[in-house]
Design an enzyme around this catalytic site. Structure first.
Site, PDB file in Angstrom:
ATOM      1  N   GLU A   1       1.539  -0.583   4.906  1.00  0.00           N
ATOM      2  CA  GLU A   1       2.213  -1.936   4.845  1.00  0.00           C
ATOM      3  C   GLU A   1       2.545  -3.230   5.089  1.00  0.00           C
ATOM      4  OE1 GLU A   1       4.510  -0.346   1.196  1.00  0.00           O
ATOM      5  OE2 GLU A   1       4.917  -2.758   0.479  1.00  0.00           O
TER       6      GLU A   1
ATOM      7  N   LYS B   1      -2.155  -1.125   1.615  1.00  0.00           N
ATOM      8  CA  LYS B   1      -1.384  -2.572   1.586  1.00  0.00           C
ATOM      9  C   LYS B   1      -0.604  -3.275   1.247  1.00  0.00           C
ATOM     10  CE  LYS B   1       2.755  -0.574  -2.155  1.00  0.00           C
ATOM     11  NZ  LYS B   1       3.542   0.437  -2.852  1.00  0.00           N
TER      12      LYS B   1
END
Ligand code: 13P
Length: 336
Positions: free
Chosen positions: A177, A219
């Site tokens: 992420e 992500k």
């Protein structure tokens, strides 16, 4: 860990019609959320909130996996069944946030570094033994005057790759992420530039550290205007810029991309995802494109719950509605 197994977990996380519930708020963040509905934040009130979500009927129609926090993954439902077992009984994968949050990056005000690598291998082995099958680490990149610096991008993406390599060694699929924060008045072009630089760098680092790209889930943020920008780009622009940015930077063998909601409004997070998947339905894109929302899935049910037992059915209905809307958007059929 055989790469085929990591790949099959990653594919399950981004399965059609489904996305990932980010319920991994640290106790500090969860306290802010509970304060907003005047509920005292205790280990028990946090357990009750997560139980409400996990016990929502038919959760697996729209949720493939749940990211938990260390406190949550050790908790159980009222019947004494652990949350990991409860989710497994519904065919929902358990995941765990393993970073130790963002801290000031030395020497550059306004930029951050995510900590948590020390001792990580041992913690991962414990989580795998408990039944977790995937993990999350969030790098936070800010946009503004002179930001992001190359220094912030390099150090954060290096750490993301070190985390990813350790996770795969322990049999866990890393959610990678690199979040470009939406806060600020920057333009969508500034977001695109910061996103491009960060994604190029993170895939260089993942490659240099022998991470198996088929065994991760990316992500990212969507490519989007800053929340205080004067002329915020439309959903059509967000979708086009996001996909073009990924085509420039994300290898085709990444199984899936699961967006964070990042402070977008509820409707905004669904409409933007829907536009992205409307494009995906007409162009031959290599990756699944789904959601891994925290606030985007939880804000409405939290407001319906207010900490009261009698509101649990209404809160679960609100969660289900957000889940089904996100699921439709994940297929590009929300606003058809
Ligand atoms: P939001 O969807 O609220 O941004 O949370 C997702 C997440 O896990 C951020 O790290």
């Amino acid at each position: 860990m055989a790469s085929a197994e990591l790949n099959s977990i990653a594919l399950k996380m981004v399965a059609r019609k489904k996305g990932i519930l980010a319920a991994d708020e640290s106790n500090g963040t969860m306290t802010k959320r509970l304060d907003s509905i005047n509920v005292e934040s205790t280990s028990e009130s946090r357990r009750q909130w997560r139980q409400l979500l996990f016990l929502t009927p038919d959760i697996s129609d729209y949720i493939s996996g749940v990211i938990m926090y260390d406190e949550t993954i050790r908790q159980s439902d009222d019947s004494g069944q652990s949350f990991i077992e409860l989710l497994a009984s519904k065919d929902v994968l358990s995941g765990i946030k393993v970073d130790n949050s963002t801290h000031d990056l030395a020497g550059v005000p306004g930029e951050f570094i995510t900590e948590g690598l020390d001792g990580l291998r041992g913690r991962l082995a414990e989580y795998y033994g408990m039944g977790a099958r995937f993990t999350k680490w969030r790098a936070l990149i800010t946009v503004g005057e002179g930001r992001p610096s190359d220094y912030a991008i390099r150090t954060n993406m290096h750490a993301l790759a070190r985390y990813s390599a350790l996770c795969q060694e322990q049999g866990l699929v890393p959610i990678v992420e690199p979040e470009i924060l939406m806060d600020g008045s920057h333009s969508i072009d500034d977001c695109r530039s910061a996103t491009t630089r960060s994604l190029i760098r993170v895939f260089e680092e993942l490659d240099a550290q022998n991470v198996d790209i088929k065994g991760i889930v990316l992500k990212p943020n969507m490519v989007i205007s800053g929340s205080d920008a004067s002329n915020r780009a439309s959903a059509t622009d967000v979708a086009r810029q996001t996909i073009d940015c990924f085509l420039d930077t994300v290898p085709a063998n990444v199984p899936g991309i699961a967006f964070l909601s990042g402070g977008q409004g509820d409707e905004e997070s669904v409409v933007n995802l829907d536009e992205i998947n409307k494009i995906a339905n007409t162009e031959d894109l290599p990756w699944e494109l789904t959601y891994s929302y925290g606030r985007g899935l939880q804000a409405a049910p939290l407001a319906a719950w207010l900490g009261k037992a009698e509101n649990i059915p209404a809160a679960q209905a609100a969660f289900q509605k957000r889940g089904l809307d996100s699921s439709a958007a994940r297929e590009g059929v929300y606003a058809s």
